[in-house]
Scaffold this motif. Structure first.
Motif, short mmCIF file in Angstrom:
data_model
loop_
_atom_site.label_atom_id
_atom_site.label_comp_id
_atom_site.label_asym_id
_atom_site.label_seq_id
_atom_site.Cartn_x
_atom_site.Cartn_y
_atom_site.Cartn_z
N ASN A 169 10.43 71.56 43.78
CA ASN A 169 9.04 71.92 43.48
C ASN A 169 8.88 73.44 43.41
OD1 ASN A 169 7.65 69.40 43.40
ND2 ASN A 169 7.77 69.28 45.63
N VAL A 170 9.52 74.10 44.35
CA VAL A 170 9.48 75.57 44.45
C VAL A 170 10.91 76.06 44.67
CG1 VAL A 170 7.09 75.76 45.34
CG2 VAL A 170 8.96 75.35 46.94
N PRO A 171 11.17 77.36 44.45
CA PRO A 171 12.52 77.85 44.73
C PRO A 171 12.88 77.67 46.21
CG PRO A 171 11.29 79.41 43.40
CD PRO A 171 10.31 78.37 43.85
N GLY A 214 5.82 74.12 38.87
CA GLY A 214 4.73 74.96 38.38
C GLY A 214 3.47 74.82 39.21
N PRO A 215 2.30 74.75 38.55
CA PRO A 215 1.04 74.84 39.30
C PRO A 215 0.65 73.60 40.11
CG PRO A 215 0.63 74.65 36.93
CD PRO A 215 2.12 74.71 37.10
N ILE A 216 1.40 72.50 39.99
CA ILE A 216 0.97 71.26 40.67
C ILE A 216 0.84 71.44 42.19
CG2 ILE A 216 1.60 68.84 41.14
CD1 ILE A 216 2.86 68.74 38.39
N GLY A 233 3.20 76.72 46.89
CA GLY A 233 3.78 75.39 47.10
C GLY A 233 2.97 74.54 48.06
N LEU A 234 1.96 75.14 48.70
CA LEU A 234 1.14 74.39 49.66
C LEU A 234 -0.34 74.49 49.31
CD1 LEU A 234 2.97 75.27 53.04
CD2 LEU A 234 3.16 73.18 51.70
N GLU A 245 11.53 60.77 36.22
CA GLU A 245 10.76 61.23 37.38
C GLU A 245 11.31 62.59 37.81
OE1 GLU A 245 10.23 62.13 41.44
OE2 GLU A 245 12.13 61.36 40.67
N PHE A 246 10.47 63.41 38.44
CA PHE A 246 10.82 64.81 38.74
C PHE A 246 12.10 64.97 39.59
CE2 PHE A 246 10.62 68.60 41.40
CZ PHE A 246 10.42 69.60 40.45
#
Ligand code: BDR
Ligand code: CA
Length: 311
Positions: free
Chosen positions: A38-40, A78-80, A85-86, A164-165
């Motif tokens: 989701n994030v680095p 990204g922006p989700i 990230g939180l 799926e991601f």
């Protein structure tokens, strides 16, 4: 209590999954290992520490794992999950000492110390697990069970029409793990897209004024308001459902299926293929896995709300 390791990429729903595990009273969370997704990686690791600080569980070790997929470029969501990230919740980062041990070594050490006792819940790309499996080929005998949030069986993907991601994020790693004989329960979008937390559900979390409930409310409010989730009438509890399955398998109904992943077709990359027989594309699969295809939605949502709002 069931000993557990959480491997993930926090991420709002990962954060909720970690809180659910800690507050369940059923799982004994022994480590959090992070992976780029989701994030680095660095942000995922900081977010795991922020959640442990919030829940006053900094005794649980956090270790960073793989910074990128096995062979592909990193794809973040990204922006989700917001820039941090939180969901922009501004949780403080605790000051902690570097434990000087990486995610792979930490997981291997814990599991070898207590063979057969650990449940691993994986809620990000499967890069860390694929690396562990290559270092420890009898991982399957050492781990009690492995619950994976990932895949889309009879429903469309959420990153492409097919994928799926978490699987798309590192399809080669997912292929290694899903073709293996590891004792896997797969929690795909087929069930997680049904566990939608609605704005009405969220109001019940708002009524509780603990720091954890306040964080959950703000982060989930952000998660509900991203355009993709607004259309659904709420946000899916993907990773919390994987933890829910580790706590109580009766939240779901499963089928034993062979599972493989497409890695060689640009259109269907990351698609999870399933079947009753190991023929054709599934011939390479070593064993069947439990695939969750139905879920008791309201019972799980009730359990989620009650657990994260408990004192
Ligand atoms: C999965 O992808 C990530 O964005 C979520 O944290 C979850 O693990 C859902 O497809
Ligand atoms: Ca995740």
């Amino acid at each position: 209590m069931k000993k557990m390791i959480y491997d993930g990429d926090p991420g709002i729903d990962d954060a909720m999954a970690i809180i659910l595990a800690i507050k369940s009273g059923v799982l004994d969370l022994k480590a959090i290992t992070t992976v780029a997704g989701n994030v680095p990686l660095e942000k995922a690791t900081k977010n795991a520490l922020k959640i442990l600080n919030l829940t006053k569980r900094l005794d649980i070790p956090v270790a960073a794992g793989m910074p990128s997929p096995l062979v592909r470029e990193l794809l973040t969501s990204g922006p989700i999950h917001g820039e941090d990230g939180l969901g922009g919740t501004k949780l403080p980062l605790p000051i902690t000492e570097d434990k000087c041990i990486g995610a792979l070594d930490l997981t291997i050490a814990k599991i070898l110390n207590r063979p057969g006792e650990f449940t691993v819940v994986a809620c990000g790309p499967l890069t860390n697990l694929a690396e562990i499996y290559s270092k420890l080929p009898d991982f399957g005998e050492k781990v009690n069970d492995l619950v994976i949030m990932g895949g889309a069986i009879n429903v469309p993907g959420n990153v492409s029409p097919h994928a799926e991601f978490n699987i798309y994020g590192d399809p080669e790693a997912a292929q290694i793990i899903l073709q293996s004989d590891l004792p896997i329960t797969l929690v795909p979008l087929d069930v997680t897209m049904k566990t939608i937390l609605t704005p009405d559900d969220l109001e019940q979390i708002y009524e509780v004024r603990t720091p954890v409930a306040e964080f959950a409310y703000n982060a989930l409010k952000y998660y509900q308001n991203v355009p993709k989730h607004k259309k659904l009438g709420g946000c899916p509890l993907h990773d919390p459902l994987a933890v829910g399955v580790a706590i109580d398998e009766s939240f779901v109904k499963t089928r034993e299926l062979y599972v493989n992943v497409v890695t060689d077709n640009i259109i269907t990359l990351g698609k999870t293929l399933v079947g009753e027989e190991n023929r054709g594309e599934l011939e390479v699969c070593a064993s069947k896995h439990k695939v969750c295809l139905e879920v008791d939605v309201r019972r799980f949502i009730r359990f989620f709300i009650d657990t994260i709002t408990a004192d």
